[in-house]
Write a protein that holds these residues in place. Structure first.
Motif, PDB file in Angstrom:
ATOM      1  N   MET A   1      -5.251  -2.235  -2.150  1.00  0.00           N
ATOM      2  CA  MET A   1      -4.442  -3.330  -2.080  1.00  0.00           C
ATOM      3  C   MET A   1      -5.337  -4.521  -1.747  1.00  0.00           C
ATOM      4  O   MET A   1      -4.952  -5.712  -1.611  1.00  0.00           O
ATOM      5  N   ASN A   2      -6.671  -4.250  -1.380  1.00  0.00           N
ATOM      6  CA  ASN A   2      -7.697  -5.200  -0.990  1.00  0.00           C
ATOM      7  C   ASN A   2      -8.189  -6.004  -2.236  1.00  0.00           C
ATOM      8  O   ASN A   2      -8.949  -7.162  -2.206  1.00  0.00           O
ATOM      9  N   ASP A   3      -7.898  -5.438  -3.367  1.00  0.00           N
ATOM     10  CA  ASP A   3      -8.185  -5.602  -4.728  1.00  0.00           C
ATOM     11  C   ASP A   3      -7.177  -6.736  -5.202  1.00  0.00           C
ATOM     12  O   ASP A   3      -6.009  -6.531  -5.228  1.00  0.00           O
ATOM     13  N   PHE A   4      -7.510  -8.084  -5.191  1.00  0.00           N
ATOM     14  CA  PHE A   4      -6.673  -9.077  -5.624  1.00  0.00           C
ATOM     15  C   PHE A   4      -5.761  -8.872  -6.978  1.00  0.00           C
ATOM     16  O   PHE A   4      -4.349  -9.429  -6.708  1.00  0.00           O
ATOM     17  N   THR A   5      -6.202  -8.371  -7.875  1.00  0.00           N
ATOM     18  CA  THR A   5      -5.602  -7.989  -9.106  1.00  0.00           C
ATOM     19  C   THR A   5      -4.293  -7.135  -8.783  1.00  0.00           C
ATOM     20  O   THR A   5      -3.174  -6.955  -9.179  1.00  0.00           O
ATOM     21  N   TYR A   6      -4.811  -5.839  -8.191  1.00  0.00           N
ATOM     22  CA  TYR A   6      -3.775  -5.029  -7.736  1.00  0.00           C
ATOM     23  C   TYR A   6      -2.700  -5.573  -6.872  1.00  0.00           C
ATOM     24  O   TYR A   6      -1.377  -5.161  -7.010  1.00  0.00           O
ATOM     25  N   PHE A   7      -3.212  -6.507  -5.898  1.00  0.00           N
ATOM     26  CA  PHE A   7      -2.159  -6.988  -4.754  1.00  0.00           C
ATOM     27  C   PHE A   7      -1.125  -7.858  -5.771  1.00  0.00           C
ATOM     28  O   PHE A   7       0.038  -7.832  -5.624  1.00  0.00           O
TER      29      PHE A   7
ATOM     30  N   ALA B   1       0.828  -1.130   0.017  1.00  0.00           N
ATOM     31  CA  ALA B   1       0.039   0.114  -0.173  1.00  0.00           C
ATOM     32  C   ALA B   1       0.911   1.231  -0.061  1.00  0.00           C
ATOM     33  O   ALA B   1       0.546   2.144  -0.789  1.00  0.00           O
ATOM     34  N   GLN B   2       1.813   1.313   0.795  1.00  0.00           N
ATOM     35  CA  GLN B   2       2.657   2.430   0.958  1.00  0.00           C
ATOM     36  C   GLN B   2       3.459   2.701  -0.352  1.00  0.00           C
ATOM     37  O   GLN B   2       3.583   3.539  -0.888  1.00  0.00           O
ATOM     38  N   ASP B   3       3.890   1.446  -1.193  1.00  0.00           N
ATOM     39  CA  ASP B   3       4.700   1.527  -2.324  1.00  0.00           C
ATOM     40  C   ASP B   3       3.732   2.100  -3.500  1.00  0.00           C
ATOM     41  O   ASP B   3       4.009   2.674  -4.224  1.00  0.00           O
ATOM     42  N   PHE B   4       2.544   1.770  -3.434  1.00  0.00           N
ATOM     43  CA  PHE B   4       1.577   1.995  -4.297  1.00  0.00           C
ATOM     44  C   PHE B   4       1.190   3.436  -4.298  1.00  0.00           C
ATOM     45  O   PHE B   4       0.938   4.147  -5.407  1.00  0.00           O
ATOM     46  N   ALA B   5       0.916   3.714  -3.025  1.00  0.00           N
ATOM     47  CA  ALA B   5       0.916   5.314  -2.863  1.00  0.00           C
ATOM     48  C   ALA B   5       1.919   6.250  -3.473  1.00  0.00           C
ATOM     49  O   ALA B   5       1.623   7.197  -3.897  1.00  0.00           O
TER      50      ALA B   5
END
Length: 327
Positions: free
Chosen positions: A96-102, A75-79
């Motif tokens: 990050m609760n979205d499986f594809t994004y994770f 989440a931090q890196d995505f932000a």
């Protein structure tokens, strides 16, 4: 190259240097069936996203993104990646609760080598995270998609095998975009099949025999490709029969060295490409592998929502080979 030879070649390459592939759709029965076969054949190391209490595949790692110890770091890196787009840390945590994004963040962070999704999600759901997180490969202007079509007609393409593009992504590419699709597809043919590509730029016209916006676009795209890379065997505009049937090519395009021998078919738009590959698949009893994405920095591939478990196995093998190529 017939179907079994192509798929066997991909599987043998995948086995030679095992890569880690993440499957975000862990609660789809086809994914589980495919995962068991992938482990059995030794094609890849697998990470399946979903509930570990519900998903039981011996030899695969099962992760619930919501409770994963990597959730906060991703989440931090995505932000950070998306801060110029105004993404907050709280929004990133939710994403990050979205499986594809994770799963895509796993590839970005080096915790996986590639991702395969789309059995129960749209192309947009698979591609959006890839473009936001992984971005395009260096020197790439356009991400596009192709299918490897393995037919039972050895007189066409390379002993029945052809590459169709773009059949899964770009709706109405202009001449410049079409030229980029052709260049990428010629390179993909060389990398996957090994023989020289012979590229046909398809239209309802052959060498200007008919007028219209589509033939003019295809003619302009053909000109652009020849300027960008004169070494590629490419011609257009060509009707489908002139592209792959030698007697027709002799009548319609007698001076072309590609006509009648094409193994890479570039469709003028997504409508033609999508209809075309499905006609060949259903009426011609061909195997269609794809859509395989070309132009993303790391391997991410999209499945058709009508795919079978065996289709997933094949695309995972191809994705693993893509990861090897990118090392």
């Amino acid at each position: 190259m017939d179907l079994s030879k192509f798929l066997d070649q991909m599987k043998e390459k995948a086995k030679s240097d095992l890569k880690t592939i993440v499957l975000p759709e862990g609660e789809d029965p086809r994914t589980i069936e495919a995962a068991k076969e992938i482990i059995k054949e030794g094609l890849a190391k697998l990470i399946i996203l979903g509930d570990p209490n519900k998903i039981k595949v011996d030899g695969a790692k099962v992760i619930d993104p919501v409770t994963s110890d990597k959730h906060e770091k991703y989440a931090q890196d995505f932000a950070e990646l998306r801060k110029k787009k105004g993404v907050t840390l709280e929004q990133a945590r939710e994403q990050m609760n979205d499986f594809t994004y994770f799963g895509t963040m796993m590839v970005k962070e080096g915790d996986a080598d590639g991702l395969v999704s789309g059995a129960c999600h749209s192309t947009a759901n698979t591609l959006r995270p890839a473009l936001q997180i992984l971005k395009t490969a260096p020197g790439t202007k356009l991400v596009s998609a192709f299918f490897i079509m393995c037919t039972k007609k050895p007189e066409y393409g390379d002993n029945g095998t052809l590459l169709f593009a773009d059949c899964g992504l770009n709706i109405d590419p202009d001449a410049e975009q079409l030229s980029e699709i052709a260049l990428a597809s010629a390179n993909s043919w060389k990398r996957y099949i090994g023989s020289d590509p012979k590229v046909a730029m398809l239209s309802f016209s052959t060498m200007g025999s008919a007028k219209g916006d589509v033939p003019e676009k295809v003619q302009e795209a053909t000109k652009l490709v020849k300027e960008k890379d004169p070494s590629i065997a490419l011609d257009g505009d060509l009707q489908l029969d002139a592209a792959i049937v030698e007697p027709v090519a002799k009548l319609k395009a007698p001076k072309s060295t590609v006509a009648g021998h094409a193994n890479v078919l570039i469709f003028p738009d997504l409508e033609a490409g999508n209809i075309g590959y499905k006609l060949v698949q259903r009426f011609g009893d061909a195997e269609a592998y794809g859509p395989i994405l070309q132009g993303i920095a790391r391997p991410v591939n999209d499945l058709s929502r009508g795919c079978s478990a065996s289709d997933i196995v094949g695309v995972v093998a191809i994705t693993a080979v893509q990861a090897q190529m990118m090392d």
